[in-house]
Design a protein around this motif. Structure first.
Motif, mmCIF file in Angstrom:
data_model
loop_
_atom_site.group_PDB
_atom_site.id
_atom_site.type_symbol
_atom_site.label_atom_id
_atom_site.label_comp_id
_atom_site.label_asym_id
_atom_site.label_seq_id
_atom_site.Cartn_x
_atom_site.Cartn_y
_atom_site.Cartn_z
ATOM 1 N N ILE A 1 0.863 -1.181 0.000
ATOM 2 C CA ILE A 1 0.000 0.000 0.000
ATOM 3 C C ILE A 1 0.896 1.226 0.000
ATOM 4 O O ILE A 1 1.793 1.350 0.835
ATOM 5 C CB ILE A 1 -0.916 0.018 1.239
ATOM 6 C CG1 ILE A 1 -1.875 -1.161 1.204
ATOM 7 C CG2 ILE A 1 -1.668 1.345 1.322
ATOM 8 C CD1 ILE A 1 -2.702 -1.296 2.458
ATOM 9 N N ARG A 2 0.643 2.128 -0.910
ATOM 10 C CA ARG A 2 1.413 3.365 -0.978
ATOM 11 C C ARG A 2 0.726 4.453 -0.156
ATOM 12 O O ARG A 2 -0.491 4.521 -0.084
ATOM 13 C CB ARG A 2 1.561 3.828 -2.417
ATOM 14 C CG ARG A 2 2.405 2.906 -3.237
ATOM 15 C CD ARG A 2 2.912 3.616 -4.470
ATOM 16 N NE ARG A 2 3.737 2.726 -5.257
ATOM 17 C CZ ARG A 2 5.021 2.519 -5.040
ATOM 18 N NH1 ARG A 2 5.629 3.134 -4.056
ATOM 19 N NH2 ARG A 2 5.710 1.704 -5.792
ATOM 20 N N THR B 1 0.364 7.378 -0.823
ATOM 21 C CA THR B 1 -0.311 8.366 -1.666
ATOM 22 C C THR B 1 -1.813 8.123 -1.782
ATOM 23 O O THR B 1 -2.536 8.983 -2.286
ATOM 24 C CB THR B 1 0.308 8.373 -3.080
ATOM 25 O OG1 THR B 1 0.263 7.044 -3.618
ATOM 26 C CG2 THR B 1 1.746 8.859 -3.027
ATOM 27 N N ARG B 2 -2.309 6.966 -1.317
ATOM 28 C CA ARG B 2 -3.756 6.721 -1.345
ATOM 29 C C ARG B 2 -4.450 7.724 -0.431
ATOM 30 O O ARG B 2 -3.946 8.069 0.640
ATOM 31 C CB ARG B 2 -4.070 5.307 -0.845
ATOM 32 C CG ARG B 2 -3.742 4.239 -1.839
ATOM 33 C CD ARG B 2 -4.045 2.884 -1.288
ATOM 34 N NE ARG B 2 -5.424 2.782 -0.799
ATOM 35 C CZ ARG B 2 -6.111 1.657 -0.796
ATOM 36 N NH1 ARG B 2 -5.575 0.553 -1.263
ATOM 37 N NH2 ARG B 2 -7.336 1.620 -0.314
ATOM 38 N N GLN B 3 -5.625 8.164 -0.818
ATOM 39 C CA GLN B 3 -6.344 9.165 -0.033
ATOM 40 C C GLN B 3 -6.811 8.623 1.311
ATOM 41 O O GLN B 3 -6.961 9.386 2.262
ATOM 42 C CB GLN B 3 -7.548 9.683 -0.812
ATOM 43 C CG GLN B 3 -7.166 10.528 -2.000
ATOM 44 C CD GLN B 3 -8.382 11.061 -2.726
ATOM 45 O OE1 GLN B 3 -9.490 10.617 -2.490
ATOM 46 N NE2 GLN B 3 -8.156 12.011 -3.610
ATOM 47 N N ASP B 4 -7.048 7.322 1.410
ATOM 48 C CA ASP B 4 -7.567 6.754 2.650
ATOM 49 C C ASP B 4 -6.472 6.266 3.597
ATOM 50 O O ASP B 4 -6.754 5.644 4.607
ATOM 51 C CB ASP B 4 -8.551 5.623 2.355
ATOM 52 C CG ASP B 4 -7.961 4.538 1.470
ATOM 53 O OD1 ASP B 4 -6.887 4.755 0.882
ATOM 54 O OD2 ASP B 4 -8.586 3.473 1.358
#
Length: 88
Positions: free
Chosen positions: A11-12, A14-17
């Motif tokens: 998981i990066r 940069t994900r909004q969540d």
């Protein structure tokens, strides 16, 4: 930053969540629930159990499962996993 949990896609940050490692842990627990119970898999809770000061890793436990018919109890099992924070 990238968050890593064995057997799952990274998981990066940069994900909004995803704001921190705890958010990534909830996503990984959700992936475990769906792996074990299909689309009906849910996470009841996800707790931080410990961490390492030397390494950027945190140990979690979660209760994953499913709810059957309306009014039925949540059925499932506990999982333990580690999330590692990798700086990219």
């Amino acid at each position: 930053m990238t968050y890593i949990c064995e057997d799952f896609q990274n998981i990066r940050h940069t994900r909004q969540d995803v704001d921190d490692i705890d958010d990534a842990a909830v996503i990984f627990a959700g992936r475990m629930a769906r792996r074990d119970y299909g689309r009906s898999g849910l996470v009841a809770h996800c707790n931080r159990e410990g961490w390492s000061e030397d390494l950027p890793s945190v140990h979690y436990s979660a209760f994953v499962g499913f709810t059957g018919e309306p009014g039925q109890m949540f059925c499932g099992h506990s999982v333990a996993f580690t999330v590692v924070q990798a700086v990219t």
